[in-house]
Design a protein around this motif. Structure first.
Motif, PDB file in Angstrom:
ATOM      1  N   SER A 141       0.830  -1.210   0.000  1.00 17.08           N
ATOM      2  CA  SER A 141       0.000   0.000   0.000  1.00 17.08           C
ATOM      3  C   SER A 141       0.861   1.256   0.000  1.00 17.08           C
ATOM      4  N   GLN A 142       2.006   1.213   0.706  1.00 22.37           N
ATOM      5  CA  GLN A 142       2.902   2.363   0.726  1.00 22.37           C
ATOM      6  C   GLN A 142       3.529   2.602  -0.654  1.00 22.37           C
ATOM      7  N   ALA A 143       3.931   1.532  -1.314  1.00 16.72           N
ATOM      8  CA  ALA A 143       4.502   1.676  -2.657  1.00 16.72           C
ATOM      9  C   ALA A 143       3.477   2.255  -3.624  1.00 16.72           C
TER      10      ALA A 143
ATOM     11  N   HIS B 272      28.580  -3.163  -7.303  1.00 18.89           N
ATOM     12  CA  HIS B 272      27.462  -3.987  -7.750  1.00 18.89           C
ATOM     13  C   HIS B 272      27.136  -5.075  -6.733  1.00 18.89           C
ATOM     14  N   GLU B 273      28.021  -5.291  -5.785  1.00 20.35           N
ATOM     15  CA  GLU B 273      27.784  -6.279  -4.724  1.00 20.35           C
ATOM     16  C   GLU B 273      27.254  -5.602  -3.458  1.00 20.35           C
ATOM     17  N   TYR B 274      27.912  -4.510  -3.026  1.00 19.71           N
ATOM     18  CA  TYR B 274      27.415  -3.868  -1.795  1.00 19.71           C
ATOM     19  C   TYR B 274      26.146  -3.051  -2.034  1.00 19.71           C
ATOM     20  N   PHE B 275      25.754  -2.880  -3.293  1.00 18.36           N
ATOM     21  CA  PHE B 275      24.463  -2.250  -3.610  1.00 18.36           C
ATOM     22  C   PHE B 275      23.317  -2.972  -2.896  1.00 18.36           C
ATOM     23  N   PHE B 276      23.399  -4.295  -2.828  1.00 20.41           N
ATOM     24  CA  PHE B 276      22.337  -5.079  -2.203  1.00 20.41           C
ATOM     25  C   PHE B 276      22.252  -4.827  -0.696  1.00 20.41           C
ATOM     26  N   LEU B 277      23.342  -4.371  -0.102  1.00 24.32           N
ATOM     27  CA  LEU B 277      23.397  -4.168   1.349  1.00 24.32           C
ATOM     28  C   LEU B 277      23.022  -2.759   1.776  1.00 24.32           C
ATOM     29  N   ILE B 278      23.391  -1.758   0.965  1.00 22.10           N
ATOM     30  CA  ILE B 278      23.178  -0.381   1.410  1.00 22.10           C
ATOM     31  C   ILE B 278      22.322   0.438   0.449  1.00 22.10           C
ATOM     32  N   GLY B 279      21.892  -0.163  -0.658  1.00 17.23           N
ATOM     33  CA  GLY B 279      21.039   0.555  -1.598  1.00 17.23           C
ATOM     34  C   GLY B 279      19.574   0.357  -1.275  1.00 17.23           C
ATOM     35  N   PRO B 280      18.955  -0.684  -1.806  1.00 11.63           N
ATOM     36  CA  PRO B 280      17.533  -0.931  -1.544  1.00 11.63           C
ATOM     37  C   PRO B 280      17.151  -1.024  -0.067  1.00 11.63           C
ATOM     38  N   PRO B 281      17.951  -1.629   0.798  1.00  8.72           N
ATOM     39  CA  PRO B 281      17.493  -1.756   2.197  1.00  8.72           C
ATOM     40  C   PRO B 281      17.425  -0.450   2.977  1.00  8.72           C
ATOM     41  N   LEU B 282      18.276   0.521   2.642  1.00  6.04           N
ATOM     42  CA  LEU B 282      18.455   1.676   3.538  1.00  6.04           C
ATOM     43  C   LEU B 282      17.923   2.996   3.002  1.00  6.04           C
TER      44      LEU B 282
ATOM     45  N   PHE C  79      11.493  -0.772   5.189  1.00  2.00           N
ATOM     46  CA  PHE C  79      12.577  -1.597   4.658  1.00  2.00           C
ATOM     47  C   PHE C  79      12.095  -2.364   3.435  1.00  2.00           C
ATOM     48  N   LEU C  80      10.906  -2.946   3.524  1.00  2.93           N
ATOM     49  CA  LEU C  80      10.343  -3.687   2.394  1.00  2.93           C
ATOM     50  C   LEU C  80      10.001  -2.748   1.237  1.00  2.93           C
ATOM     51  N   GLU C  81       9.359  -1.630   1.563  1.00  2.00           N
ATOM     52  CA  GLU C  81       8.988  -0.669   0.518  1.00  2.00           C
ATOM     53  C   GLU C  81      10.214  -0.120  -0.199  1.00  2.00           C
ATOM     54  N   SER C  82      11.285   0.090   0.538  1.00  2.00           N
ATOM     55  CA  SER C  82      12.493   0.669  -0.032  1.00  2.00           C
ATOM     56  C   SER C  82      13.061  -0.199  -1.156  1.00  2.00           C
ATOM     57  N   HIS C  83      13.020  -1.515  -0.985  1.00  2.00           N
ATOM     58  CA  HIS C  83      13.467  -2.411  -2.052  1.00  2.00           C
ATOM     59  C   HIS C  83      12.633  -2.187  -3.316  1.00  2.00           C
ATOM     60  N   TRP C  84      11.344  -2.147  -3.149  1.00  2.00           N
ATOM     61  CA  TRP C  84      10.423  -1.957  -4.275  1.00  2.00           C
ATOM     62  C   TRP C  84      10.739  -0.640  -4.977  1.00  2.00           C
ATOM     63  N   PHE C  85      10.832   0.425  -4.190  1.00  2.00           N
ATOM     64  CA  PHE C  85      11.044   1.763  -4.734  1.00  2.00           C
ATOM     65  C   PHE C  85      12.367   1.866  -5.489  1.00  2.00           C
ATOM     66  N   VAL C  86      13.439   1.379  -4.904  1.00  2.00           N
ATOM     67  CA  VAL C  86      14.762   1.529  -5.511  1.00  2.00           C
ATOM     68  C   VAL C  86      14.856   0.771  -6.830  1.00  2.00           C
ATOM     69  N   TRP C  87      14.416  -0.470  -6.848  1.00  2.49           N
ATOM     70  CA  TRP C  87      14.538  -1.258  -8.078  1.00  2.49           C
ATOM     71  C   TRP C  87      13.714  -0.645  -9.205  1.00  2.49           C
ATOM     72  N   VAL C  88      12.494  -0.194  -8.890  1.00  2.00           N
ATOM     73  CA  VAL C  88      11.638   0.375  -9.938  1.00  2.00           C
ATOM     74  C   VAL C  88      12.191   1.690 -10.462  1.00  2.00           C
TER      75      VAL C  88
END
Length: 419
Positions: free
Chosen positions: A146-148, A238-248, A303-312
């Protein structure tokens, strides 16, 4: 400086809401004032893209026309293709004649309704099944969804693409981004319109200001490498993107930046709207989780929404040209910085129709449900001038984010070691 000649420029960075309460806060920097004074001729595409009421804009911008550059003076427009500009204006006129800037209010009402339904389902799940791990996780995913979706919907109103009157768009925008998401409409406007004015341009688009965490494109990593700048091991970005990009991005960076911006700028109206969101959330969930539990629950949702937002949001831009200002015409500059993802019912819903990123950037005030109708016209104009119109499957678009980060990291390492 002569009174008459070619094209004057001015840096108009921010027009405060108190001056232009019904216009977007940000007006593109380094735009010709002739476009402001005469927004139906010349290089006015940016103004036409951002504003519904050009007469209203002209009233504020015309007094800023203080003169024109003499013909012998250097102009930043020398590389722009005037024929593309004329053809794009004809394309826009065709879209207007097809009523593609007219919105279907039922469409947007249903989008709002399905957000409210998800909020209700989330509460009912906890109320009926209790606060165990399974119902909590399910509820968190429902609320993140719903937030996304609220994020995509506030984007529509922020771009004035729903109502004809800007005021109505602004009011609903504040309700959705403030009361439904706990964020600030003015913060979003100030940041997002800069992105639209100069997409993927260093020092002008805040979305490519990575605070030395990532290096993007081909120019920046080489420059960092030559200067021996190594804030992080960029060849592994391209590896640490998964740790500090979408999650944070949302739970850490955006959440802090939004709150501090409202306080520092004394934006009490937006702060009140945001407080109404937090009050509603904690009143709803503190009885089930307690104060600390509700705070953790809120940040897990973000945290969950951030993954959705960043990838899109990154699948349309980060894989494209990212460089300094090339001073192209409006059409060419938007095509160089954006790409599309194939249309499907899921892709449209999942991305809030930002899978039509090209059409959205060319026509920000066009309602999203009409992007697929104008897309063939845009493709035709691209074909005429040999401009690449990139469209790809969703999975490939997501994979290209990692590929582009890896390529930029390798460019940095090569320049760092050998240049």
């Amino acid at each position: 400086m002569h009174a008459r000649a070619a094209q004057p420029f001015v840096c108009v960075c921010t027009l405060q809401a108190s001056i232009m309460p019904q216009a977007p806060i940000f007006i593109a920097s380094l735009l010709p004032l002739r476009a402001a004074a005469h927004p139906v001729t010349g290089q006015q595409d940016a103004f036409r893209a951002f504003h519904r009421d050009l007469d209203f804009v002209r009233k504020f911008m015309k007094p800023l026309l203080i003169g024109e550059l003499a013909p012998e003076e250097p102009s930043q427009d020398h590389g722009k293709n005037s024929q593309i500009t004329e053809d794009f204006q004809a394309l826009r006129k065709t879209a207007e004649d097809m009523n593609l800037f007219e919105s279907n209010h039922l469409f947007f009402l249903l989008l709002l309704a399905h957000i409210i339904v998800m909020e209700s389902i989330a509460w009912f799940t906890i109320f009926y099944f209790g606060n165990g791990w399974v119902p909590t996780v399910i509820t968190a995913f429902v609320l993140a969804t719903s937030q996304a979706q609220a994020g995509w919907l506030q984007h529509d109103y922020g771009h004035l693409s729903v109502f004809k009157k800007s005021t109505w768009n602004h009011v609903v925008h504040k309700f959705i981004i403030g009361h439904l998401k706990g964020a600030s409409a003015n913060w979003w406007n100030h940041r997002h319109f800069q992105h639209h004015a100069k997409p993927n341009i260093f020092h002008k688009d805040p979305d490519v200001n990575m605070l030395h965490v990532f290096v993007l494109g081909e120019w920046q990593p080489v420059e960092y490498g030559k200067k021996k700048l190594k804030y992080l091991p960029y060849n592994h970005q391209h590896e640490y993107f998964f740790l500090i990009g979408p999650p944070l991005l949302i739970p850490l960076y955006f959440q802090y930046q939004i709150i501090m911006t409202m306080i520092v700028r004394k934006d009490w109206v937006d702060l009140a709207w945001a407080i109404s969101y937090y009050a509603r959330f904690f009143i709803t969930y503190i009885p089930f989780y307690g104060v600390l539990g509700a705070i953790i629950f809120l940040n897990f949702i973000r945290f969950l929404e951030s993954h959705w937002f960043v990838w899109v949001t990154q699948m349309n831009h980060i894989v494209m040209e990212i460089d300094r200002e090339p001073y192209r015409d409006w059409f060419s500059s938007q095509l160089a910085a954006t790409c599309n993802v194939e249309q499907s019912f899921f892709n449209d819903w999942f991305s809030g129709h930002l899978n039509f990123q090209i059409e959205h950037h060319l026509f920000p005030t066009m309602p999203r449900h009409n992007f697929h109708k104008v897309a063939p016209l845009v493709k035709s104009l691209c074909a005429k001038y040999g401009i690449e119109y990139q469209e790809k499957p969703l999975l490939r678009a997501l994979q290209d984010i990692i590929r582009s980060l890896k390529k930029s990291g390798e460019l940095w390492l090569d320049a760092y070691l050998h240049k």
